[in-house]
Enzyme design. Structure first.
Site, PDB file in Angstrom:
ATOM      1  N   ARG A 100      46.932  31.868  28.041  1.00  0.00           N
ATOM      2  CA  ARG A 100      47.402  31.358  29.332  1.00  0.00           C
ATOM      3  C   ARG A 100      46.185  31.098  30.216  1.00  0.00           C
ATOM      4  O   ARG A 100      45.381  32.003  30.450  1.00  0.00           O
ATOM      5  CB  ARG A 100      48.352  32.366  29.996  1.00  0.00           C
ATOM      6  CG  ARG A 100      48.739  31.961  31.392  1.00  0.00           C
ATOM      7  CD  ARG A 100      49.720  32.902  32.081  1.00  0.00           C
ATOM      8  NE  ARG A 100      49.902  32.415  33.433  1.00  0.00           N
ATOM      9  CZ  ARG A 100      49.647  33.121  34.535  1.00  0.00           C
ATOM     10  NH1 ARG A 100      49.263  34.381  34.469  1.00  0.00           N
ATOM     11  NH2 ARG A 100      49.780  32.569  35.719  1.00  0.00           N
ATOM     12  N   HIS A 111      46.721  28.179  40.222  1.00  0.00           N
ATOM     13  CA  HIS A 111      46.331  29.585  40.343  1.00  0.00           C
ATOM     14  C   HIS A 111      45.337  29.676  41.510  1.00  0.00           C
ATOM     15  O   HIS A 111      44.161  29.979  41.327  1.00  0.00           O
ATOM     16  CB  HIS A 111      45.746  30.099  39.024  1.00  0.00           C
ATOM     17  CG  HIS A 111      45.767  31.599  38.887  1.00  0.00           C
ATOM     18  ND1 HIS A 111      46.307  32.245  37.797  1.00  0.00           N
ATOM     19  CD2 HIS A 111      45.305  32.583  39.691  1.00  0.00           C
ATOM     20  CE1 HIS A 111      46.171  33.565  37.939  1.00  0.00           C
ATOM     21  NE2 HIS A 111      45.557  33.790  39.088  1.00  0.00           N
ATOM     22  N   GLU A 141      52.057  33.411  41.240  1.00  0.00           N
ATOM     23  CA  GLU A 141      52.193  34.395  42.309  1.00  0.00           C
ATOM     24  C   GLU A 141      52.186  33.810  43.725  1.00  0.00           C
ATOM     25  O   GLU A 141      51.254  34.051  44.505  1.00  0.00           O
ATOM     26  CB  GLU A 141      51.065  35.439  42.210  1.00  0.00           C
ATOM     27  CG  GLU A 141      51.024  36.167  40.881  1.00  0.00           C
ATOM     28  CD  GLU A 141      50.015  37.312  40.867  1.00  0.00           C
ATOM     29  OE1 GLU A 141      49.198  37.412  41.793  1.00  0.00           O
ATOM     30  OE2 GLU A 141      50.056  38.107  39.933  1.00  0.00           O
ATOM     31  N   ASN A 179      54.222  39.029  36.345  1.00  0.00           N
ATOM     32  CA  ASN A 179      52.940  39.737  36.360  1.00  0.00           C
ATOM     33  C   ASN A 179      53.202  41.133  36.905  1.00  0.00           C
ATOM     34  O   ASN A 179      53.740  41.275  38.009  1.00  0.00           O
ATOM     35  CB  ASN A 179      51.925  39.030  37.267  1.00  0.00           C
ATOM     36  CG  ASN A 179      51.539  37.658  36.743  1.00  0.00           C
ATOM     37  OD1 ASN A 179      51.909  37.281  35.630  1.00  0.00           O
ATOM     38  ND2 ASN A 179      50.792  36.895  37.534  1.00  0.00           N
ATOM     39  N   TYR A 224      51.472  44.991  37.488  1.00  0.00           N
ATOM     40  CA  TYR A 224      50.294  45.868  37.465  1.00  0.00           C
ATOM     41  C   TYR A 224      50.645  47.308  37.829  1.00  0.00           C
ATOM     42  O   TYR A 224      50.128  48.243  37.243  1.00  0.00           O
ATOM     43  CB  TYR A 224      49.223  45.355  38.432  1.00  0.00           C
ATOM     44  CG  TYR A 224      48.558  44.102  37.905  1.00  0.00           C
ATOM     45  CD1 TYR A 224      47.459  44.183  37.070  1.00  0.00           C
ATOM     46  CD2 TYR A 224      49.056  42.835  38.219  1.00  0.00           C
ATOM     47  CE1 TYR A 224      46.863  43.037  36.564  1.00  0.00           C
ATOM     48  CE2 TYR A 224      48.474  41.693  37.708  1.00  0.00           C
ATOM     49  CZ  TYR A 224      47.375  41.797  36.883  1.00  0.00           C
ATOM     50  OH  TYR A 224      46.783  40.668  36.367  1.00  0.00           O
ATOM     51  N   GLU A 252      51.047  38.472  33.008  1.00  0.00           N
ATOM     52  CA  GLU A 252      49.834  39.250  33.310  1.00  0.00           C
ATOM     53  C   GLU A 252      50.199  40.723  33.333  1.00  0.00           C
ATOM     54  O   GLU A 252      51.267  41.093  33.832  1.00  0.00           O
ATOM     55  CB  GLU A 252      49.235  38.908  34.682  1.00  0.00           C
ATOM     56  CG  GLU A 252      48.505  37.603  34.752  1.00  0.00           C
ATOM     57  CD  GLU A 252      47.928  37.318  36.137  1.00  0.00           C
ATOM     58  OE1 GLU A 252      47.529  38.266  36.858  1.00  0.00           O
ATOM     59  OE2 GLU A 252      47.899  36.131  36.506  1.00  0.00           O
TER      60      GLU A 252
HETATM   61  C1  BGC Z   1      46.228  37.494  39.733  1.00  0.00           C
HETATM   62  C2  BGC Z   1      44.874  37.501  39.063  1.00  0.00           C
HETATM   63  C3  BGC Z   1      44.110  38.731  39.473  1.00  0.00           C
HETATM   64  C4  BGC Z   1      44.885  39.941  38.999  1.00  0.00           C
HETATM   65  C5  BGC Z   1      44.223  41.277  39.279  1.00  0.00           C
HETATM   66  C6  BGC Z   1      46.894  38.826  39.784  1.00  0.00           C
HETATM   67  O1  BGC Z   1      47.424  39.005  41.066  1.00  0.00           O
HETATM   68  O2  BGC Z   1      47.055  36.506  39.205  1.00  0.00           O
HETATM   69  O3  BGC Z   1      44.223  36.307  39.392  1.00  0.00           O
HETATM   70  O4  BGC Z   1      42.806  38.750  38.997  1.00  0.00           O
HETATM   71  O5  BGC Z   1      46.140  39.972  39.607  1.00  0.00           O
HETATM   72  O6  BGC Z   1      44.143  41.515  40.642  1.00  0.00           O
END
Ligand code: BGC
Length: 460
Positions: free
Chosen positions: A78, A122, A167, A293, A295, A353
């Site tokens: 991607r 992006h 995002e 995405n 995290y 992501e």
């Molecule tokens: C984004 C990336 C970023 C990653 C880590 C995401 O919000 O798409 O570009 O590097 O998080 O912060």
């Protein structure tokens, strides 16, 4: 190996990057500047004065990078295209050399059997468009649609999975409300307008694609599930506001043709009323998939001094936090996937992501980068996805963030997310232990997730 974590056949194992974070050479071959060019060259805005001028030099090393992807056994890659390489002024004249760069990249991927997933936006808006209002200009949906058409015409067929925006929440929260990201505005009246135009632009590109394209198109959102810090009425209400702002704001217009009710409460007099009804016909164009995405999560409490959400995130003791201060919480990914299905139905999902910044040395040690915390993060999150698939959620693929260490936006090169290490003095690449581990997972279609840590040390 027990086979307990085998993934569905054809599960798309990949890695993700974004143009400005890896390419370097931002003005090469006739490209126009993007807002990140201006932002990163403004003193004081970027940590350590870092810029994307060189980044990982992927613009010149893309063949080597495809070689590394093939070595890892990736099934998908991607990446994003830079709007101002294709249309240096954001609209009007096309720069064929910009198209040629991505066309060569796509051919190179296909030669190695790696499926390209192309993200059209992006975060690197052409600076020329910012000069006429950027995402605040209603006409931007047409400009974005026209830009998308150029790439649909050039690459559809070779590219079969398209993403409109990456995002939109970060674009507006970082770019228009708090100003930590380009274009660096801090204006609560602008924020809802920028969000709305992003969603209109997304819809316009999807609409255009139905005329020109023959494959799949979707939207990528970042989801951070919110959990109340206590059972108090105040904390629960704060959690609902935070979830509406970050998680529902960009999916409701797609799937429900409206914004969540909490938005008016959050933005108060800055929330435009009413929105033109016909705009939601555009935002709710049918998508073929959603990219999520993920995290971390947020544990949320009531905070009267926070002007818009009246909420704050609370730190959870005794948990592992990454270098970006994010709690490692894989159950949040499972909950997110379940939440999506419960709220929005059975649209196919990709994890577009997921990854972690942990400390890695600037140079390899004895030729290696051993990153056990990233290995652990990867293992936990993939197991959570496996659990969600077993519970009937339609998840088609996983793109780890990131293929390479890269420019973490205004945090510069201080945070390393890659499964491949980049030595920023030489741009040499070294596959990290996490990369080797991921490769093994791909090769076994998930079964290597059952292996214990000691084995990881011996992965060649
Ligand atoms: C984004 C990336 C970023 C990653 C880590 C995401 O919000 O798409 O570009 O590097 O998080 O912060």
């Amino acid at each position: 190996m027990t086979g307990a974590t085998k993934f569905p056949p054809n599960f798309l194992w990949g890695a993700a990057t974004a143009a400005y974070q890896i390419e370097g050479s931002p003005l090469a071959d006739g490209a126009g500047p993007s807002i990140w060019q201006g932002f990163s060259h403004t003193p004081g805005l970027m940590l350590n004065g870092d810029t994307g001028d060189i980044a990982t030099d992927h613009y010149n090393r893309w063949q080597e990078d495809i070689g590394l992807m093939a070595e890892l056994g990736l099934k998908a890659y991607r990446f994003s295209t830079s709007w101002s390489r294709i249309l240096p002024q954001g609209k009007g004249a096309i720069n064929q050399k910009g198209i040629d760069f991505y066309s060569r990249l796509v051919d190179g991927l296909l030669e190695k059997g790696i499926e390209p997933l192309l993200t059209l936006y992006h975060w690197d808006l052409p600076e020329a468009l910012d000069h006429i209002g950027g995402w605040l200009n209603r006409d931007i949906s047409d400009y974005f649609g026209d830009y998308a058409n150029v790439l649909f015409k050039a690459l559809d067929g070779r590219v079969k999975k398209w993403v409109t925006l990456n995002e939109p929440w970060v674009v507006t929260d970082g770019g228009y409300l708090f100003g930590a990201l380009a274009p660096g505005h801090k204006n609560r009246y602008e924020t809802p307008i920028a969000s709305h135009n992003l969603m209109r632009a997304h819809g316009q590109a999807v609409k255009n694609y139905r005329e020109i394209g023959k494959h799949e198109i979707g939207l990528v959102v970042n989801i951070e599930p919110k959990y109340p810090a206590s059972d108090s009425k105040e904390d629960i209400a704060a959690t609902k506001r935070a979830a509406a702002y970050m998680n529902h704001q960009y999916l409701d217009p797609v799937f429900k043709g409206k914004y969540p009710d909490e938005m008016a409460e959050i933005f108060e007099d800055a929330w435009p009323k009413p929105w033109p009804k016909e705009d939601f016909e555009l935002t709710s164009q049918k998508v073929d998939f959603i990219g999520i995405n993920y995290y971390t999560r947020s544990v949320t409490a009531y905070e009267p001094n926070n002007w818009h959400l009246k909420a704050k995130g609370v730190r959870v003791p005794h948990k592992t936090y990454t270098e970006t201060g994010w709690e490692v919480f894989e159950d949040g990914l499972y909950d997110t996937l379940k939440w999506f299905k419960d709220n929005y139905g059975d649209t196919p999902l990709y994890i577009t992501e997921n990854g972690s910044a942990f400390f890695d040395p600037p140079k390899p040690v004895n030729g290696k980068i051993h990153d056990p915390l990233r290995v652990d993060y990867l293992q936990r999150h993939l197991k959570a996805i496996h659990r969600a698939i077993s519970d009937g959620i339609d998840i088609r693929g996983y793109m780890t963030w990131s293929l390479l260490d890269n420019l973490e936006w205004s945090l510069g090169y201080s945070k390393r997310f890659g499964i491949i290490h980049v030595d920023y003095e030489t741009c040499n690449r070294t596959i990290k232990t996490s990369g080797r581990y991921y490769s093994k997972i791909i090769e076994t279609n998930g079964e290597a997730l059952d292996l214990k840590e000691p084995f990881i040390d011996t992965i060649k």
